[in-house]
Enzyme design. Structure first.
Site, mmCIF file in Angstrom:
data_model
loop_
_atom_site.group_PDB
_atom_site.id
_atom_site.type_symbol
_atom_site.label_atom_id
_atom_site.label_comp_id
_atom_site.label_asym_id
_atom_site.label_seq_id
_atom_site.Cartn_x
_atom_site.Cartn_y
_atom_site.Cartn_z
ATOM 1 N N ARG A 126 34.582 34.771 21.600
ATOM 2 C CA ARG A 126 35.500 34.128 22.549
ATOM 3 C C ARG A 126 36.877 34.001 21.944
ATOM 4 N NH1 ARG A 126 37.777 29.818 19.623
ATOM 5 N NH2 ARG A 126 36.290 28.198 19.116
ATOM 6 N N GLU A 225 38.567 22.563 26.334
ATOM 7 C CA GLU A 225 39.459 22.244 25.202
ATOM 8 C C GLU A 225 40.765 23.049 25.279
ATOM 9 O OE1 GLU A 225 37.557 22.056 21.358
ATOM 10 O OE2 GLU A 225 39.269 23.050 20.431
ATOM 11 N N ARG A 229 39.054 29.821 27.973
ATOM 12 C CA ARG A 229 38.223 30.349 26.900
ATOM 13 C C ARG A 229 37.649 31.631 27.488
ATOM 14 N NH1 ARG A 229 36.550 26.818 22.528
ATOM 15 N NH2 ARG A 229 38.523 25.940 21.883
ATOM 16 N N CYS A 271 43.468 22.807 19.473
ATOM 17 C CA CYS A 271 42.973 22.447 18.135
ATOM 18 C C CYS A 271 43.590 23.406 17.115
ATOM 19 C CB CYS A 271 41.450 22.536 18.090
ATOM 20 S SG CYS A 271 40.754 22.166 16.469
ATOM 21 N N THR A 273 42.570 24.562 14.511
ATOM 22 C CA THR A 273 41.619 25.525 13.932
ATOM 23 C C THR A 273 41.539 26.807 14.744
ATOM 24 O OG1 THR A 273 39.719 24.718 15.184
ATOM 25 C CG2 THR A 273 40.150 23.656 13.070
ATOM 26 N N ARG A 280 36.452 33.170 17.951
ATOM 27 C CA ARG A 280 35.213 32.824 17.241
ATOM 28 C C ARG A 280 34.186 33.878 17.617
ATOM 29 N NH1 ARG A 280 30.558 29.471 16.509
ATOM 30 N NH2 ARG A 280 30.207 28.963 18.702
ATOM 31 N N ARG A 308 26.908 26.549 12.788
ATOM 32 C CA ARG A 308 26.768 25.557 13.864
ATOM 33 C C ARG A 308 25.326 25.577 14.355
ATOM 34 N NH1 ARG A 308 32.254 26.058 17.721
ATOM 35 N NH2 ARG A 308 33.702 25.612 16.031
ATOM 36 N N GLU A 313 29.151 23.480 18.674
ATOM 37 C CA GLU A 313 29.697 22.629 17.626
ATOM 38 C C GLU A 313 29.062 21.237 17.659
ATOM 39 O OE1 GLU A 313 33.945 22.367 17.650
ATOM 40 O OE2 GLU A 313 33.815 22.286 15.471
HETATM 41 P P1 ADP Z 1 33.160 27.555 21.202
HETATM 42 O O1 ADP Z 1 32.427 28.726 20.696
HETATM 43 O O2 ADP Z 1 33.781 27.876 22.518
HETATM 44 O O3 ADP Z 1 34.078 27.014 20.190
HETATM 45 P P2 ADP Z 1 30.732 25.915 21.035
HETATM 46 O O4 ADP Z 1 30.504 26.093 19.573
HETATM 47 O O5 ADP Z 1 30.568 24.543 21.579
HETATM 48 O O6 ADP Z 1 32.187 26.348 21.510
HETATM 49 O O7 ADP Z 1 29.777 26.910 21.793
HETATM 50 C C1 ADP Z 1 29.813 27.004 23.173
HETATM 51 C C2 ADP Z 1 28.518 27.523 23.735
HETATM 52 O O8 ADP Z 1 28.346 28.877 23.380
HETATM 53 C C3 ADP Z 1 27.293 26.783 23.226
HETATM 54 O O9 ADP Z 1 26.371 26.623 24.289
HETATM 55 C C4 ADP Z 1 26.720 27.744 22.226
HETATM 56 O O10 ADP Z 1 25.333 27.611 22.072
HETATM 57 C C5 ADP Z 1 27.061 29.052 22.860
HETATM 58 N N1 ADP Z 1 27.079 30.143 21.893
HETATM 59 C C6 ADP Z 1 27.887 30.286 20.833
HETATM 60 N N2 ADP Z 1 27.611 31.412 20.174
HETATM 61 C C7 ADP Z 1 26.576 32.002 20.828
HETATM 62 C C8 ADP Z 1 25.822 33.192 20.629
HETATM 63 N N3 ADP Z 1 26.092 34.037 19.639
HETATM 64 N N4 ADP Z 1 24.831 33.462 21.515
HETATM 65 C C9 ADP Z 1 24.568 32.633 22.537
HETATM 66 N N5 ADP Z 1 25.240 31.510 22.775
HETATM 67 C C10 ADP Z 1 26.231 31.195 21.930
HETATM 68 C C1 CIR Z 2 36.236 17.961 14.705
HETATM 69 O O1 CIR Z 2 37.220 17.612 14.079
HETATM 70 O O2 CIR Z 2 35.106 17.974 14.218
HETATM 71 C C2 CIR Z 2 36.436 18.372 16.147
HETATM 72 N N1 CIR Z 2 37.696 17.879 16.612
HETATM 73 C C3 CIR Z 2 36.365 19.883 16.269
HETATM 74 C C4 CIR Z 2 37.206 20.631 15.299
HETATM 75 C C5 CIR Z 2 37.230 22.132 15.514
HETATM 76 N N2 CIR Z 2 36.147 22.755 14.883
HETATM 77 C C6 CIR Z 2 36.158 23.681 13.938
HETATM 78 O O3 CIR Z 2 35.642 23.483 12.843
HETATM 79 N N3 CIR Z 2 36.680 24.858 14.219
#
Ligand code: ADP
Ligand code: CIR
Length: 357
Positions: A126, A225, A229, A271, A273, A280, A308, A313
């Protein structure tokens, strides 16, 4: 809330031990006396202050990062603060780093990371984007958020072919449908306390939603966020296919919507990051043996990977040893390099898991 953050934030250094900021949190480390004195009284044209920026870390002592930007100007006006966070997270010199976009797929090997399909359940890449000229999620009015949604959805609805899809607003969505989309990893979760305290969940669920194709390999989250996305995902380990789909989507959407871009930081995200590529690249990978080793997290960090849980996250890994592994750096690398960090790191970890058989 903001008043108590400000009150705590202006305590003399002698009271630092009383600070609710754990000293390891990036937002806290950068929040020095010098920064408070220089930036404490400043406001962007959209009314965003340093106090707003640190609110999430203040209220969530388990934040890893703990701060958010409220608009494009935040990264200029509060550069003395954000640059420290950026430097530490992305391991770059924030004053000189220059993001160069490169989505070329030819540098990603045609070899599968998981030829026998034994380890990788799914692959997702993403990027975050925001519209130029609008404040970011922590600092929007309801009307601005709705205007942003209308612009984004208008652009997405003109996409064709593999990107033709439908927008589903969160407001009015059947709760069972919403729950299932979250459980299946397609939709953002609800009530994230880090975003809540940042001010990014205001007026929920108004102005939020998800656009996706029928096969759900291409999706766009609207007004979580970040305002967009852009997501490409599918089952299995085909990083090239997922990357190619994302690159094409970003190009097509970028031709229709003006994104907030910085001459050196690349894509601007709420953010810090997510600056730069805002990318990501992750896999859900089952590593039941090495995942239990006490060296596993350190090894992932050495490979440039974040770990994660399987629901995103701040969630936990699964009982069968499945975790989410992704590139940690998003700035200081190109899009291709960010994907390669994930590809190479995961390949090495799978080789280690094989050795444990
Ligand atoms: P982001 O990737 O947008 O920073 P999150 O870590 O919260 O946010 O992930 C968002 C959603 O995407 C979650 O439901 C997570 O389980 C899903 N997700 C992330 N990576 C994968 C993957 N490789 N396969 C399936 N689902 C994924
Ligand atoms: C945190 O500080 O834990 C949240 N605000 C999310 C920070 C972004 N996450 C990351 O590590 N990329």
């Amino acid at each position: 809330n903001c008043q108590s953050v400000a009150a705590a934030a202006t305590k003399p250094a002698a009271y630092a031990h009383e600070s609710p900021f754990p000293p390891k949190m990036l937002a806290a480390k950068a929040f020095t006396r010098d920064v408070q004195d220089a930036l404490g009284g400043l406001k962007t044209a959209n009314g965003f202050t340093l106090c707003h920026a640190i609110a999430s870390g203040f209220w969530n002592s388990d934040s890893g990062v703990g701060c958010y930007a409220g608009d494009e100007e935040s990264y200029e006006l509060f550069a003395q603060y954000f640059d420290k966070v950026i430097a530490e997270y992305h391991k770059v010199d924030a004053a000189t780093v220059k993001h160069v976009t490169d989505f070329s797929i030819d540098k990603i090997s045609t070899d599968s990371i998981d030829p026998e399909g034994k380890y990788i359940k799914s692959t997702r890449i993403r990027v975050g984007r925001n519209l130029a000229g609008f404040p970011f999620a922590p600092n929007q009015t309801k009307a601005q958020r709705l205007e942003i949604m209308t612009k984004i959805v208008g652009a997405l609805e003109t996409l064709e072919g593999d990107f033709k899809g439908t927008f589903y607003p969160l407001e009015g969505m059947n709760p069972e449908v919403q729950k299932q989309l979250i459980a299946d990893h397609f939709l953002f979760k609800e009530g994230d306390r880090f975003l809540q305290t940042a001010g990014a969940n205001a007026d929920w669920p108004s102005g939020r939603g998800i656009f996706h194709t029928d096969d759900k390999k291409f999706l766009v989250w609207v007004n979580e966020e970040d305002e967009l996305r852009i997501i490409s995902m599918q089952e299995g380990p085909d990083v090239r296919a997922v990357f190619a789909r994302l690159a094409s989507a970003v190009e097509q959407i970028g031709a229709k919507l003006p994104f907030a871009m910085h001459s050196r930081y690349g894509a601007l995200s709420s953010c810090p990051t997510n600056l730069g590529t805002a990318m990501r690249a992750s896999v859900h990978v089952k590593l039941p043996k090495i995942g239990k080793k006490d060296w596993f997290k350190d090894k992932c960090a050495a490979l440039g990977l974040s770990v994660r849980g399987i629901h995103g996250e701040h969630s936990e890994g699964a009982d069968d040893g499945t975790v989410d592994l992704s590139n940690k750096r998003r700035l200081g690398v190109s899009e291709t390099e960010a994907a390669l960090i994930m590809y190479n790191g995961v390949k090495e970890l799978i080789a280690l898991e094989e050795k444990e058989q």
